[in-house]
Design a protein around this motif. Structure first.
Motif, PDB file in Angstrom:
ATOM      1  N   ASP A 205      16.232  -2.306  32.221  1.00  0.00           N
ATOM      2  CA  ASP A 205      14.693  -2.011  31.862  1.00  0.00           C
ATOM      3  C   ASP A 205      14.247  -1.034  31.894  1.00  0.00           C
ATOM      4  OD1 ASP A 205      12.600  -3.357  29.973  1.00  0.00           O
ATOM      5  OD2 ASP A 205      11.866  -3.179  31.985  1.00  0.00           O
ATOM      6  N   VAL A 206      14.447  -0.545  33.379  1.00  0.00           N
ATOM      7  CA  VAL A 206      13.600   0.489  33.788  1.00  0.00           C
ATOM      8  C   VAL A 206      14.202   2.010  33.137  1.00  0.00           C
ATOM      9  CG1 VAL A 206      13.390   1.995  36.063  1.00  0.00           C
ATOM     10  CG2 VAL A 206      12.806  -0.445  35.995  1.00  0.00           C
ATOM     11  N   LEU A 207      15.590   1.830  33.266  1.00  0.00           N
ATOM     12  CA  LEU A 207      16.565   3.050  32.792  1.00  0.00           C
ATOM     13  C   LEU A 207      16.037   3.274  31.113  1.00  0.00           C
ATOM     14  CD1 LEU A 207      19.825   2.394  34.305  1.00  0.00           C
ATOM     15  CD2 LEU A 207      18.178   4.345  34.721  1.00  0.00           C
ATOM     16  N   ARG A 208      16.163   2.287  30.332  1.00  0.00           N
ATOM     17  CA  ARG A 208      15.991   2.228  28.902  1.00  0.00           C
ATOM     18  C   ARG A 208      14.346   2.716  28.607  1.00  0.00           C
ATOM     19  NH1 ARG A 208      17.641   3.199  25.458  1.00  0.00           N
ATOM     20  NH2 ARG A 208      17.757   1.596  23.989  1.00  0.00           N
ATOM     21  N   ARG A 209      13.561   2.180  29.407  1.00  0.00           N
ATOM     22  CA  ARG A 209      12.225   2.860  29.358  1.00  0.00           C
ATOM     23  C   ARG A 209      11.868   4.127  29.716  1.00  0.00           C
ATOM     24  NH1 ARG A 209       8.839   0.734  32.799  1.00  0.00           N
ATOM     25  NH2 ARG A 209      10.025  -0.925  33.978  1.00  0.00           N
ATOM     26  N   SER A 210      12.851   4.638  30.556  1.00  0.00           N
ATOM     27  CA  SER A 210      12.865   6.112  30.918  1.00  0.00           C
ATOM     28  C   SER A 210      13.621   6.893  30.317  1.00  0.00           C
ATOM     29  CB  SER A 210      13.579   6.179  32.262  1.00  0.00           C
ATOM     30  OG  SER A 210      12.685   5.359  33.198  1.00  0.00           O
ATOM     31  N   GLY A 211      14.320   6.461  28.886  1.00  0.00           N
ATOM     32  CA  GLY A 211      14.940   7.315  27.975  1.00  0.00           C
ATOM     33  C   GLY A 211      16.410   7.233  28.011  1.00  0.00           C
ATOM     34  N   ILE A 212      16.950   6.322  29.062  1.00  0.00           N
ATOM     35  CA  ILE A 212      18.452   6.480  29.119  1.00  0.00           C
ATOM     36  C   ILE A 212      19.102   5.564  28.010  1.00  0.00           C
ATOM     37  CG2 ILE A 212      20.558   5.774  30.673  1.00  0.00           C
ATOM     38  CD1 ILE A 212      18.811   8.242  31.492  1.00  0.00           C
ATOM     39  N   MET A 213      20.122   6.005  27.568  1.00  0.00           N
ATOM     40  CA  MET A 213      20.909   5.105  26.144  1.00  0.00           C
ATOM     41  C   MET A 213      21.638   4.270  26.777  1.00  0.00           C
ATOM     42  SD  MET A 213      18.666   6.416  23.931  1.00  0.00           S
ATOM     43  CE  MET A 213      19.574   5.730  22.466  1.00  0.00           C
ATOM     44  N   PRO A 214      21.990   3.245  25.843  1.00  0.00           N
ATOM     45  CA  PRO A 214      22.951   2.305  26.415  1.00  0.00           C
ATOM     46  C   PRO A 214      24.587   2.975  26.702  1.00  0.00           C
ATOM     47  CG  PRO A 214      21.705   1.374  24.648  1.00  0.00           C
ATOM     48  CD  PRO A 214      21.163   2.964  24.827  1.00  0.00           C
ATOM     49  N   GLU A 215      24.954   3.773  26.010  1.00  0.00           N
ATOM     50  CA  GLU A 215      26.214   4.529  26.185  1.00  0.00           C
ATOM     51  C   GLU A 215      26.143   5.204  27.697  1.00  0.00           C
ATOM     52  OE1 GLU A 215      23.992   7.064  23.006  1.00  0.00           O
ATOM     53  OE2 GLU A 215      24.280   4.678  23.523  1.00  0.00           O
ATOM     54  N   GLN A 216      25.076   5.506  28.165  1.00  0.00           N
ATOM     55  CA  GLN A 216      25.043   5.865  29.551  1.00  0.00           C
ATOM     56  C   GLN A 216      25.093   5.072  30.642  1.00  0.00           C
ATOM     57  OE1 GLN A 216      21.386   8.662  27.917  1.00  0.00           O
ATOM     58  NE2 GLN A 216      21.979   9.404  29.972  1.00  0.00           N
ATOM     59  N   ILE A 217      25.236   3.704  30.138  1.00  0.00           N
ATOM     60  CA  ILE A 217      24.986   2.646  31.286  1.00  0.00           C
ATOM     61  C   ILE A 217      26.619   2.110  31.405  1.00  0.00           C
ATOM     62  CG2 ILE A 217      24.050   0.584  32.023  1.00  0.00           C
ATOM     63  CD1 ILE A 217      21.366   1.694  30.458  1.00  0.00           C
ATOM     64  N   VAL A 218      26.941   1.987  32.846  1.00  0.00           N
ATOM     65  CA  VAL A 218      28.335   1.415  32.939  1.00  0.00           C
ATOM     66  C   VAL A 218      28.254   0.105  33.820  1.00  0.00           C
ATOM     67  CG1 VAL A 218      30.692   1.810  33.711  1.00  0.00           C
ATOM     68  CG2 VAL A 218      29.231   3.826  32.740  1.00  0.00           C
ATOM     69  N   LEU A 219      28.735  -1.073  33.350  1.00  0.00           N
ATOM     70  CA  LEU A 219      28.297  -2.044  33.976  1.00  0.00           C
ATOM     71  C   LEU A 219      29.716  -2.873  34.508  1.00  0.00           C
ATOM     72  CD1 LEU A 219      25.642  -3.942  31.759  1.00  0.00           C
ATOM     73  CD2 LEU A 219      25.135  -2.589  33.558  1.00  0.00           C
ATOM     74  N   ASP A 220      29.567  -3.531  35.591  1.00  0.00           N
ATOM     75  CA  ASP A 220      31.058  -4.214  36.020  1.00  0.00           C
ATOM     76  C   ASP A 220      31.117  -5.316  35.261  1.00  0.00           C
ATOM     77  OD1 ASP A 220      33.151  -4.732  37.270  1.00  0.00           O
ATOM     78  OD2 ASP A 220      32.533  -5.225  39.124  1.00  0.00           O
ATOM     79  N   LYS A 221      31.149  -5.236  33.820  1.00  0.00           N
ATOM     80  CA  LYS A 221      31.402  -6.700  33.038  1.00  0.00           C
ATOM     81  C   LYS A 221      32.355  -6.331  31.956  1.00  0.00           C
ATOM     82  CE  LYS A 221      27.791  -8.734  34.649  1.00  0.00           C
ATOM     83  NZ  LYS A 221      27.554 -10.136  35.312  1.00  0.00           N
ATOM     84  N   HIS A 222      32.978  -7.337  31.776  1.00  0.00           N
ATOM     85  CA  HIS A 222      33.841  -7.286  30.435  1.00  0.00           C
ATOM     86  C   HIS A 222      33.077  -6.817  28.956  1.00  0.00           C
ATOM     87  CE1 HIS A 222      37.250  -8.852  32.794  1.00  0.00           C
ATOM     88  NE2 HIS A 222      36.523  -9.852  32.971  1.00  0.00           N
ATOM     89  N   ASP A 223      33.808  -6.305  28.129  1.00  0.00           N
ATOM     90  CA  ASP A 223      33.376  -5.806  26.829  1.00  0.00           C
ATOM     91  C   ASP A 223      32.719  -7.094  26.381  1.00  0.00           C
ATOM     92  OD1 ASP A 223      34.470  -3.395  27.285  1.00  0.00           O
ATOM     93  OD2 ASP A 223      36.113  -3.655  25.840  1.00  0.00           O
ATOM     94  N   PHE A 224      33.099  -8.246  26.211  1.00  0.00           N
ATOM     95  CA  PHE A 224      32.296  -9.389  25.475  1.00  0.00           C
ATOM     96  C   PHE A 224      31.070  -9.839  26.138  1.00  0.00           C
ATOM     97  CE2 PHE A 224      34.853 -11.654  28.535  1.00  0.00           C
ATOM     98  CZ  PHE A 224      33.952 -12.618  29.064  1.00  0.00           C
TER      99      PHE A 224
END
Length: 231
Positions: A205-224
């Motif tokens: 939420d902080v990143l997105r409100r700061s203008g960071i796009m989803p494709e710039q965010i890497v999570l330790d989660k499976h694709d689904f």
């Protein structure tokens, strides 16, 4: 599915209530930086269905070249059955590992990479930092930000600032989110996140409100699972 049964070689206390269980490296077993694995105790597969109380999803805090599989976890006085059993295990006793995979390998796209974590989540990033320090090609700069309310910061031998790598630790969420906002002024950076689901949602939420796009965010989660966080 291949299950590797392997003995505990050594237990290292990293901080109060935090331990790394170093497992013998089985022949043919390998992994990439940022990998996680299913870590199970004896008896988990004795019945028709796996006993999930004896299985945990854990990050591997080492690299293959270190010669051991490192599993770092917090074990407090009041803990789950799983951690109570693990705490009492002896050197030489065996555990199982299986379904090993990395969702967060180091991307070498010529950008700054920011590693954002909470507490023992730093274990996921330790091998990423080691891989970067060994070969920094394709990464402009690596920065780690970890929040730990215990202030017992982990892996100080690795998370030490240098010319090409900076390590930042804070002891509360207020300072953490302020630091995230500052890092997010890099509109081209890549942001890796590891922590509880609540931690991930709030940081995103902080990143997105700061203008960071989803494709710039890497999570330790499976694709689904990603849509639940990045939608």
């Amino acid at each position: 599915m291949q299950i590797y049964w392997t003995p505990i070689q050594r237990v290292v206390q990293e901080a109060p209530d935090t331990y790394t269980f170093q497992l013998e490296l089985p022949d043919g077993f390998t992994w990439d930086e940022g990998a996680h694995t299913h870590f199970a105790l004896e008896g988990f597969n004795k019945e028709d269905k796996p006993n999930r109380s004896l299985i945990r999803h854990m990050s591997i805090s080492t690299l293959p070249r270190e010669g051991a599989i490192g599993i770092t976890t917090r074990i407090k006085r009041e803990c789950s059955e799983f951690k109570s059993i693990l705490r009492d295990m002896e050197i030489g006793e065996q555990v199982a590992i299986f379904k090993t995979h990395s969702n967060v390998p180091l991307k070498r796209e010529g950008k700054n990479v920011y590693l954002l974590s909470a507490g023992v989540g730093l274990a996921t990033f330790r091998p990423i930092v080691l891989e970067y320090l060994e070969n920094g090609e394709g990464v402009s700069h690596l920065h780690s930000l970890n929040v730990d309310t215990s202030a017992n910061y982990l892996f100080n031998d690795v998370f030490t600032s240098s010319n090409s790598f900076t390590a930042e630790f804070v002891a509360n969420r207020v300072d953490y989110y302020t630091a995230v906002e500052t890092l997010a002024t890099d509109r081209d950076g890549l942001f890796y996140l590891v922590g509880s689901d609540d931690f991930l949602h709030q940081t995103i939420d902080v990143l997105r409100r700061s203008g960071i796009m989803p494709e710039q965010i890497v999570l330790d989660k499976h694709d689904f699972q990603l849509e639940d966080f990045l939608r």
